[in-house]
Design a protein around this motif. Structure first.
Motif: not given
Lengths: 326, 497
Positions: B250-253, B280-286, B437-440, B444-446
């Protein structure tokens, strides 16, 4: 593919790696040693100078071809480019009836170099921009430039060269011929260019995987064009050197030199598929060919047999290289 | 389970490749008239097991019992003659030959030493009709669409009258109608007593047509289920070895401002009028099926292909992206699905690959400084835990997961702000996947923005904050709330079309 090699290699292992990496240097040393033993005329200063001089032109051509082959291309036109550049150079280097130079010597040199560059540019444009297979393009320009050399020179050697060039072709400084000095300079610059600059890295990347190179922001097609131009430059330079050495510009010069140059590159460990190879390997490769030819001459081996032997050497070198990579 | 008697038994199969155990004591069996599905992440060992069955590889230990006999020496041709055929996931055909010539490759019909074209064409047409495809067998293979080529491949495997047919992701590239045809063919084959080994990532397919499901993970056989007694969750847990919540930390950004917007992007004949944005700070899935145009859109955004219409905005300003260099300058980094084709220069070293796209950034003159380049490479090797004997090691010899980390390292050194990841974990093992996944998450956190394309639904769902769905070159839907993202909802958008 062996992950067990991850651990630090032992001393014996290190020696093995060094030996493999420089196998071709050891091959040259062994060749020299063997020839020194079986021929008493081989291991002399004069003979070494002869070998250096004889090899200088092939080495410079091979250096140019190495750049091209590293990008995955090929240049078959270097021998013909050498001839046409030599003719262009000799025409400007002519003296009049009184033995006075018609043009300044620098202009003659420029003419030779420029001719080589021009044909190199032509190769580069068609390969990199029109995207025609390099083998076909340079097969075409090989014939074209040979034809132009013959047309311009009217099929005859262009003689009457200024004495400045004659003394350049056969002269030396401190016992080292000028031609050899030029070869050494070109070698140093080429090794530096390939190993220490971005351009050199781009050459490896384009040859290793053009699409990936492009995706990394590398101007792949410009890099490809550039290597043919460099190759043309080297052919132009060799053309001048050759003309100075024999004191005429021969439109028939350099026939078969392209294959000699490619042989040196291949013996030197560069992969024809591109992306893998070293410039120093090519130079050592050129000397293996040179030393072998010289040695076999001294031993009185017929030139017919020499052809058979150099063919075997090329195939053996590649087999050896592949065994090493496995 | 199939009612028939046992057709094949593979007992205690082990196979190791340098540096990796591909199969560890795997036992597997197949009955006449049975569809036995194999599942598992890429690299779990399914394909290796099948390559051992079809004779491409030889097992290190273990026995293969086929129709009651132990098979000793064998190769692909022998196995084919014994009635074991395979439909490869990666199509293998000769593009410049016709369909019929491809179908008869290696078993041409010859009359007095001369090829009998007519008879071969007629037979080929018949085989194609058997799988419900209407194609002229004289057409060149390369002129077919991928889905048609796949159907030819299926027709070919069936034409051998095999007792066992291995189908390695046969539906990954074909249309729904063709899938239905294939399932009909499978039903016919079952009735004839043919045993089918069916490899797929598609849960619904597998539960529909298979009798048993066997799950692989990291070279081991985890479990075999009766298809009518198992549910999707059980299979997933068996596949990844833990609940998906552990796999996708989980991440909370809080998403920030918009970093990349594409507006009405069109490449004629490939995709049209595609618009979306990522903050900024999000992952968009396609999401989308293979051939939906996702990769093609991303190639344009990264300058690998040219677009005909539309605009790309980076940080609110229009960016003209015509070459990959433009994309890199705009801070867009691509992690490509095709890492061997586009991502890496395989003969070059780890170091040279890492710095390839950013030499201009770190070296202002044409000269390279070895010491500085070494530092840069070592930094990424350490940060990304790239397992390599050294920075000068050829990237060709690294494992898939470590190769992919090198590709990631490249965009890290580029200091890309917008990362486009096309199938970022294809063909790498579960452990390396989780690391990626952790790197992704770290990206995002950065404060970077990430776009992910993945054909593995759990991955896409687990990673994405929002999802857009593409189908046949068009954007057909979007899901804006993380909690609304489900496989069913995504498929609904695709199927509605």
């Amino acid at each position: 593919m062996n992950k067990n090699n991850f651990s630090k290699a032992g001393a014996g292992e290190t020696m093995k790696i060094i030996f493999r990496k420089y196998a071709i240097v050891f091959a040259l040393i062994i060749l020299i040693a063997v020839l020194s033993v079986i021929s008493d005329r081989f291991f002399t200063f004069t003979n070494f100078i002869t070998i250096l001089t004889q090899t200088s032109i092939n080495a410079i051509l091979a250096i140019g071809v190495t750049f091209v082959i590293l990008t995955g291309g090929i240049d078959l036109s270097v021998g013909s480019m050498l001839a046409v550049s030599g003719v262009a150079f000799a025409m400007i280097a002519k003296v009049d009836a009184n033995g006075e130079a018609l043009f300044p010597p620098a202009l003659a040199v420029l003419a030779g170099i420029f001719t080589g560059l021009l044909f190199g540019l032509l190769n580069g444009l068609i390969v990199a921009k029109a995207k025609v297979a390099p083998f076909i393009v340079t097969l075409g320009t090989m014939t074209i430039s040979r034809g132009i050399a013959l047309i311009v020179a009217d099929g005859r050697p262009v003689s009457g060269m200024s004495s400045v060039f004659k003394s350049f072709g056969s002269g030396s400084i401190g016992g080292i011929p000028y031609l050899v000095i030029i070869m050494i300079m070109v070698s140093v610059i080429a090794i530096f260019l390939l190993g220490k600059t971005k351009f050199g890295r781009y050459i490896y990347a384009v040859g290793g995987n053009e699409e990936a190179a492009r995706a990394s922001g590398i101007p792949a097609s410009n890099v490809k064009m550039m290597v043919y131009i460099i190759c043309g430059f080297m052919a132009g330079l060799s053309g001048i050197m050759q003309a100075c050495r024999v004191v005429v510009g021969q439109p028939n010069a350099g026939e078969g030199y392209e294959l000699q140059a490619i042989s040196a590159v291949v013996i030197g460990g560069t992969a024809l598929s591109g992306g893998i190879g070293k410039m120093w390997g090519t130079i050592v490769g050129a000397f293996i060919i040179g030393v072998l030819g010289n040695g076999l001459d001294l031993l009185g081996v017929s030139s017919y047999w020499q052809k058979v032997i150099s063919g075997i050497i090329i195939i053996a070198a590649v087999l050896l290289d592949r065994a090493d990579k496995k | 389970m199939g009612n028939g008697k046992q057709l094949l038994e593979m007992k205690h199969i082990c196979k190791a490749f340098p540096g990796v155990v591909a199969l560890n004591d795997v036992s597997f069996d197949l009955h006449e008239g049975e569809v036995h599905a194999l599942m598992g992440e890429n690299g779990a060992g399914k394909s290796t097991l099948m390559k051992i069955l079809t004779g491409t590889y030889k097992q290190d230990s273990g026995d293969i019992v086929y129709k009651g006999e132990i098979l000793e020496k064998r190769d692909e041709k022998f196995m084919l003659s014994m009635g074991v055929a395979i439909i490869h996931q990666e199509l293998s055909y000769v593009p410049h030959l016709t369909i019929a010539e491809n179908l008869f490759l290696g078993r041409e019909i010859v009359h007095h030493g001369v090829l009998h074209q007519k008879e071969m064409n007629e037979k080929a047409a018949q085989w194609l009709a058997n799988v419900g495809v209407d194609l002229n067998p004289k057409r060149l293979m390369k002129s077919l669409m991928v889905s048609e080529q796949q159907m030819v491949e299926i027709a070919k495997a069936i034409s051998y009258d095999a007792n066992i047919i291995v189908m390695d992701e046969p539906t990954s590239a074909i249309t729904d109608r063709e899938v239905e045809n294939l399932f009909k063919v499978i039903a016919d084959l079952k009735a004839k007593g043919v045993g089918i080994i069916y490899i797929s990532h598609k849960m619904d397919e597998i539960l529909r047509i298979s009798d048993r499901v066997t799950v692989f993970r990291d070279g081991c056989l985890v479990d075999t289920f009766q298809s009518d007694e198992v549910d999707i969750d059980q299979i997933i847990i068996a596949m990844v070895g833990r609940k998906l919540t552990d796999v996708f930390p989980k991440r909370s950004v809080e998403p920030g401002e918009e970093m990349l917007r594409i507006d009405g992007l069109t490449r004629k004949g490939v995709f049209e009028d595609v618009s979306f944005a990522v903050r900024r700070g999000e992952v968009l899935g396609v999401a989308g099926l293979m051939g939906a145009g996702r990769t093609e859109v991303m190639r344009c955004v990264c300058g690998l292909d040219k677009y005909d219409k539309g605009e790309i905005y980076v940080n609110g300003k229009e960016a003209r992206i015509r070459t990959p260099k433009d994309a890199i300058t705009n801070g867009i980094g691509l992690i490509n699905e095709d890492r061997k084709g586009v991502g890496l220069v395989l003969p070059l070293s780890v170091k040279h690959n890492l710095t390839l796209s950013n030499l201009n950034k770190y070296f202002k003159t044409p000269l390279l400084v070895n010491r500085k380049e070494n530092e840069l490479a070592d930094k990424e090797i350490k940060e990304l835990h790239i397992k390599t004997p050294g920075r000068n090691y050829p990237v060709r010899n690294l494992s898939g997961g470590n190769q992919q980390k090198v590709v990631l390292g490249k965009v890290m050194l580029d200091e890309s702000e917008i990362l486009i990841m096309d199938e970022p974990t294809r063909g790498i093992d579960v452990g390396a996947k989780v690391e990626i996944y952790q790197l992704i998450n770290d990206f995002v956190k950065n404060g970077k923005a990430v776009i992910v394309i993945s054909s593995e639904m759990p991955e896409l769902i687990g990673l994405s904050d929002r999802i857009v769905i593409m189908h046949e070159g068009k954007l057909v839907g979007k899901i804006d709330q993380k909690q609304d993202i489900t496989q069913e909802k995504i498929m609904e958008y695709v199927m509605k079309q």
